[in-house]
Motif scaffolding. Structure first.
Motif, PDB file in Angstrom:
ATOM      1  N   TYR A   7      91.869   2.902  35.482  1.00  0.00           N
ATOM      2  CA  TYR A   7      92.035   2.894  36.842  1.00  0.00           C
ATOM      3  C   TYR A   7      93.015   3.850  37.230  1.00  0.00           C
ATOM      4  O   TYR A   7      94.096   4.037  36.464  1.00  0.00           O
ATOM      5  CB  TYR A   7      92.184   1.440  37.639  1.00  0.00           C
ATOM      6  CG  TYR A   7      93.495   0.710  37.180  1.00  0.00           C
ATOM      7  CD1 TYR A   7      94.663   1.140  37.623  1.00  0.00           C
ATOM      8  CD2 TYR A   7      93.155  -0.330  36.353  1.00  0.00           C
ATOM      9  CE1 TYR A   7      95.637   0.246  37.330  1.00  0.00           C
ATOM     10  CE2 TYR A   7      94.401  -0.896  35.948  1.00  0.00           C
ATOM     11  CZ  TYR A   7      95.555  -0.803  36.220  1.00  0.00           C
ATOM     12  OH  TYR A   7      96.740  -1.326  35.861  1.00  0.00           O
ATOM     13  N   ARG A  19      98.313  -2.281  46.130  1.00  0.00           N
ATOM     14  CA  ARG A  19      97.141  -2.030  45.435  1.00  0.00           C
ATOM     15  C   ARG A  19      97.091  -1.924  44.108  1.00  0.00           C
ATOM     16  O   ARG A  19      96.484  -2.646  43.277  1.00  0.00           O
ATOM     17  CB  ARG A  19      96.119  -1.040  46.068  1.00  0.00           C
ATOM     18  CG  ARG A  19      95.705  -1.173  47.488  1.00  0.00           C
ATOM     19  CD  ARG A  19      94.485  -0.121  47.751  1.00  0.00           C
ATOM     20  NE  ARG A  19      94.859   1.235  47.634  1.00  0.00           N
ATOM     21  CZ  ARG A  19      95.388   2.005  48.258  1.00  0.00           C
ATOM     22  NH1 ARG A  19      96.061   1.633  49.219  1.00  0.00           N
ATOM     23  NH2 ARG A  19      95.746   3.358  47.792  1.00  0.00           N
ATOM     24  N   VAL A  23      95.471  -4.597  41.427  1.00  0.00           N
ATOM     25  CA  VAL A  23      94.524  -4.376  40.420  1.00  0.00           C
ATOM     26  C   VAL A  23      94.787  -4.595  39.154  1.00  0.00           C
ATOM     27  O   VAL A  23      94.104  -5.323  38.090  1.00  0.00           O
ATOM     28  CB  VAL A  23      94.339  -2.646  40.571  1.00  0.00           C
ATOM     29  CG1 VAL A  23      93.528  -2.350  39.233  1.00  0.00           C
ATOM     30  CG2 VAL A  23      93.499  -2.502  41.611  1.00  0.00           C
ATOM     31  N   CYS A  27      93.157  -7.522  36.807  1.00  0.00           N
ATOM     32  CA  CYS A  27      92.776  -6.992  35.427  1.00  0.00           C
ATOM     33  C   CYS A  27      93.302  -8.197  34.122  1.00  0.00           C
ATOM     34  O   CYS A  27      92.485  -8.620  33.195  1.00  0.00           O
ATOM     35  CB  CYS A  27      92.964  -5.762  34.790  1.00  0.00           C
ATOM     36  SG  CYS A  27      91.883  -4.619  35.904  1.00  0.00           S
ATOM     37  N   LEU A  55      87.496  -6.016  41.942  1.00  0.00           N
ATOM     38  CA  LEU A  55      88.378  -4.917  41.837  1.00  0.00           C
ATOM     39  C   LEU A  55      88.004  -3.652  42.869  1.00  0.00           C
ATOM     40  O   LEU A  55      88.637  -3.026  43.491  1.00  0.00           O
ATOM     41  CB  LEU A  55      88.087  -4.060  40.563  1.00  0.00           C
ATOM     42  CG  LEU A  55      88.956  -4.863  39.232  1.00  0.00           C
ATOM     43  CD1 LEU A  55      88.653  -4.119  37.867  1.00  0.00           C
ATOM     44  CD2 LEU A  55      90.352  -5.004  39.594  1.00  0.00           C
ATOM     45  N   ILE A  59      90.688  -1.694  45.745  1.00  0.00           N
ATOM     46  CA  ILE A  59      90.924  -0.388  46.047  1.00  0.00           C
ATOM     47  C   ILE A  59      90.518   0.264  47.201  1.00  0.00           C
ATOM     48  O   ILE A  59      89.626  -0.024  47.967  1.00  0.00           O
ATOM     49  CB  ILE A  59      90.279   0.564  44.692  1.00  0.00           C
ATOM     50  CG1 ILE A  59      88.949   0.603  44.877  1.00  0.00           C
ATOM     51  CG2 ILE A  59      90.778  -0.101  43.378  1.00  0.00           C
ATOM     52  CD1 ILE A  59      88.198   1.635  43.864  1.00  0.00           C
ATOM     53  N   LEU A  66      87.982   3.875  39.810  1.00  0.00           N
ATOM     54  CA  LEU A  66      87.806   2.766  38.641  1.00  0.00           C
ATOM     55  C   LEU A  66      86.954   3.151  37.766  1.00  0.00           C
ATOM     56  O   LEU A  66      85.934   4.108  38.080  1.00  0.00           O
ATOM     57  CB  LEU A  66      87.550   1.369  39.181  1.00  0.00           C
ATOM     58  CG  LEU A  66      88.448   0.546  40.180  1.00  0.00           C
ATOM     59  CD1 LEU A  66      87.612  -0.466  40.934  1.00  0.00           C
ATOM     60  CD2 LEU A  66      89.193  -0.034  39.352  1.00  0.00           C
TER      61      LEU A  66
END
Length: 96
Positions: A7, A19, A23, A27, A55, A59, A66
Motif C-alpha cells: 500500500y 489512515r 491500514v 494488515c 482496507l 483508504i 492498495l
C-alpha cells in the motif's frame, strides 16, 4: 492462500497519517509485516474478501493505493528472502 499486500497512503495530512496507521493495523490482524508497507497474509477466500473490503473502506482512493498479489497455496516455491528481517513460517506452528 498467501496474499501479498502493498500500500501507499498519502501522509501529507493528519487524516492521511491516521489512515496509514489504520491500514497497517488492519494488515497486522491478518499477517506479518515484511517491509514498511508490505504484508504477507495467510487467509482463506472469505478472509481475503473481508480484508480487501475493510482496507478499501479505510483508504482514500483519490490519494492512496492498495495492491493485492495472490500467491496461492503453493507459495513456498514463489517466495525467496535475502538479507535482514527474516520472516517466520506463517502456516507453521506458533511456539512461544
Amino acid at each position: 492462500m498467501l496474499v501479498l499486500i502493498t500500500y501507499d497512503v498519502s501522509t501529507s495530512s493528519k487524516e492521511g497519517r491516521r489512515r496509514l496507521s489504520q491500514v497497517a493495523k488492519k494488515c497486522l490482524d491478518y499477517g506479518q509485516r515484511v517491509q514498511n508497507s508490505v504484508f504477507e497474509c495467510m487467509v482463506d477466500a472469505t478472509q481475503f474478501r473481508r480484508l480487501k473490503y475493510e482496507l478499501e473502506e479505510l483508504i482514500d482512493e483519490t490519494t492512496d493505493s492498495l495492491r493485492f498479489y495472490n500467491l496461492g497455496d503453493n507459495y513456498k516455491t514463489k517466495v525467496q528472502h535475502v538479507g535482514a528481517k527474516p520472516s517466520y513460517d506463517i502456516s507453521g506452528p506458533l511456539i512461544l
